[in-house]
Design a protein around this motif. Structure first.
Motif, mmCIF file in Angstrom:
data_model
loop_
_atom_site.group_PDB
_atom_site.id
_atom_site.type_symbol
_atom_site.label_atom_id
_atom_site.label_comp_id
_atom_site.label_asym_id
_atom_site.label_seq_id
_atom_site.Cartn_x
_atom_site.Cartn_y
_atom_site.Cartn_z
ATOM 1 N N LYS A 81 0.862 -1.171 0.000
ATOM 2 C CA LYS A 81 0.000 0.000 0.000
ATOM 3 C C LYS A 81 0.899 1.222 0.000
ATOM 4 O O LYS A 81 1.684 1.441 0.928
ATOM 5 C CB LYS A 81 -0.916 0.013 1.215
ATOM 6 C CG LYS A 81 -1.960 1.126 1.154
ATOM 7 C CD LYS A 81 -2.984 1.019 2.260
ATOM 8 C CE LYS A 81 -4.072 2.062 2.080
ATOM 9 N NZ LYS A 81 -5.123 1.946 3.127
ATOM 10 N N ARG A 112 -10.449 -1.940 -5.255
ATOM 11 C CA ARG A 112 -9.169 -1.216 -5.237
ATOM 12 C C ARG A 112 -8.768 -0.699 -6.616
ATOM 13 O O ARG A 112 -8.053 0.290 -6.728
ATOM 14 C CB ARG A 112 -8.062 -2.131 -4.700
ATOM 15 C CG ARG A 112 -8.152 -2.437 -3.220
ATOM 16 C CD ARG A 112 -7.082 -3.459 -2.827
ATOM 17 N NE ARG A 112 -7.088 -3.732 -1.392
ATOM 18 C CZ ARG A 112 -6.383 -4.699 -0.816
ATOM 19 N NH1 ARG A 112 -5.635 -5.515 -1.569
ATOM 20 N NH2 ARG A 112 -6.427 -4.875 0.485
ATOM 21 N N GLU A 167 -2.726 3.201 -2.048
ATOM 22 C CA GLU A 167 -3.532 2.030 -2.368
ATOM 23 C C GLU A 167 -2.641 0.835 -2.677
ATOM 24 O O GLU A 167 -1.456 0.969 -2.984
ATOM 25 C CB GLU A 167 -4.416 2.346 -3.585
ATOM 26 C CG GLU A 167 -5.473 1.319 -3.907
ATOM 27 C CD GLU A 167 -6.412 1.059 -2.753
ATOM 28 O OE1 GLU A 167 -6.034 0.201 -1.912
ATOM 29 O OE2 GLU A 167 -7.488 1.694 -2.685
ATOM 30 N N PHE A 168 -3.220 -0.356 -2.553
ATOM 31 C CA PHE A 168 -2.615 -1.566 -3.110
ATOM 32 C C PHE A 168 -3.009 -1.643 -4.581
ATOM 33 O O PHE A 168 -4.117 -1.263 -4.962
ATOM 34 C CB PHE A 168 -3.151 -2.809 -2.403
ATOM 35 C CG PHE A 168 -2.823 -2.910 -0.938
ATOM 36 C CD1 PHE A 168 -1.630 -3.464 -0.513
ATOM 37 C CD2 PHE A 168 -3.735 -2.472 0.015
ATOM 38 C CE1 PHE A 168 -1.335 -3.575 0.847
ATOM 39 C CE2 PHE A 168 -3.464 -2.580 1.367
ATOM 40 C CZ PHE A 168 -2.259 -3.134 1.792
#
Length: 401
Positions: A81, A112, A167-168
């Motif tokens: 992340k 995501r 974010e991932f």
């Protein structure tokens, strides 16, 4: 929801493109001018990503040829992340990308991917995040496979990134449907031979768009990106009486910009760019051939048409505009047309030859030299003598003699 198997079958068809609609459903446009039957060029190529959460989520998992979508089972990539994570594949050489097909993670966390961008270009710096954008992913369901139309954008690197947030990034498969630029050599319209190494171009030849053609066009490759603040475009065009038909002469189209030269009606020509248009009253195209040039400079927006060496009045168009790179250049059909019927109504019928383009405005006497086919500066964007091109449909390459 359309299942993955059905989607995989659809993307192999030559004249279908799968679009991701704003509703999240899959829509299909028949007889699109950009085929997505091109092979997947990403499998086994060189991949990288901004970070790796653990070895199970390595970058290579997105180009292993499998649509399996479980990260837990080792099917997908996964970054840590972080701010603006990215994943990139190096295709080793430049390709013209018809579409990028992405398979989302299916066992968890499908949201995501929302807001991720697909980028294509020739700059590998910062994971390719400085390259032009093909598309933005609005949403994808768990394990869903979606094809994003990239309209023939050119580049060696394809990047998926999530801009503007921490974010991932997880991808289970990325397919890059593309073909390399090809030089096509013809012997007086007979026995075409494909040659990807020899710059023979089209010197002494014409492109003939035949009357019976319903879906014929020629994609041409620039020698540098069309990231322009000024230009000169010249070409010779021959056509019989077109009446009031609107026909496309030159079309450049990207996700963010366009440049089109159009014969709008008898005695009227249009220059379209940046979502705006300007019209000129000019002599109509002749069956014996007409020489057309268009000049434009962003600083003052001054633009003019030149017909057989004679200049129209000056007009102001798109002052301060910069034509954006990352698009496809096409002769014979309007790739910006939204309906198939509109594409066919506007298709060009006749002959085109001696197309040249410069990233600056030619002086008046140079335009005269181009018109009279004397000594003039070689086009540094398009040069007919060494033009790289790809023919689709019923277009013939014929000798001028």
């Amino acid at each position: 929801m359309v299942h993955n198997i059905a989607i995989l079958a659809l993307i192999t068809l030559h004249w279908l493109i799968i679009y991701k609609c704003s509703t999240g459903n899959i829509a299909i446009a028949e007889a699109s001018i950009i085929p997505v039957g091109d092979p997947n060029r990403a499998v086994g190529k060189i991949s990288s990503q901004s970070s790796t959460y653990e070895e199970k989520g390595a970058a290579r998992k997105a180009i292993d040829g499998s649509l399996a979508s479980s990260y837990v089972k080792g099917d997908c990539t996964l970054t840590k992340k972080e701010f603006e994570p990215w994943w990139m594949v190096d295709l080793v050489s430049a390709f013209q990308v018809s579409a990028v097909v992405i398979t989302n993670r299916g066992d968890c966390c499908e949201s995501r991917i929302k807001g991720a961008e697909i980028l294509i270009g020739d700059l590998p710096l910062k994971g390719g995040t400085m390259n032009p954008r093909c598309a933005t992913i609005t949403s994808m369901g768990p394990g869903e496979t979606v094809s994003f139309n990239c309209a023939g954008m050119q580049g060696q690197y394809v990047t998926i990134t999530i801009p503007g947030r921490n974010e991932f990034l997880s991808l289970c498969e990325v397919q890059v449907l593309a073909h390399p630029w090809l030089h096509i050599v013809h012997d007086r319209g007979q026995n075409p031979v494909r040659d990807s190494e020899t710059d023979v171009g089209l010197q002494g030849r014409v492109l003939s768009f035949l009357n019976e053609s319903k879906n014929s066009f020629v994609v041409i490759s620039p020698m540098q990106a069309l990231n322009l603040m000024e230009f000169t475009l010249c070409m010779r065009v021959a056509a019989e009486d077109l009446g009031e038909r609107k026909v496309i002469l030159f079309s450049y189209y990207s996700q963010s910009d366009h440049l089109r030269i159009v014969r709008e009606a008898k005695g009227c020509f249009g220059f379209h760019m940046g979502g705006r248009s300007v019209m000129f009253a000019l002599p109509d195209l002749s069956t014996l051939g007409s020489h057309i040039c268009v000049t434009w400079a962003s600083e003052l927006g001054l633009t003019a048409f030149w017909m057989d060496g004679k200049r129209s009045i000056w007009k102001v168009h798109c002052m301060g505009h910069i034509l954006q790179s990352g698009g496809t250049t096409m002769l014979g059909q309007d790739q910006g047309a939204k309906r198939i019927s509109e594409q066919q109504e506007q298709r060009f019928l006749g002959e085109i030859t001696d197309l040249h383009m410069w990233d600056y405005v030619l002086k008046s006497h140079d335009i005269q030299e181009v018109f009279q086919a004397r000594q003039f500066p070689r086009g540094n964007i398009f040069d007919w003598k060494i033009l790289s091109y790809k023919i689709t449909g019923n277009v013939m390459v014929l000798s001028k003699d």
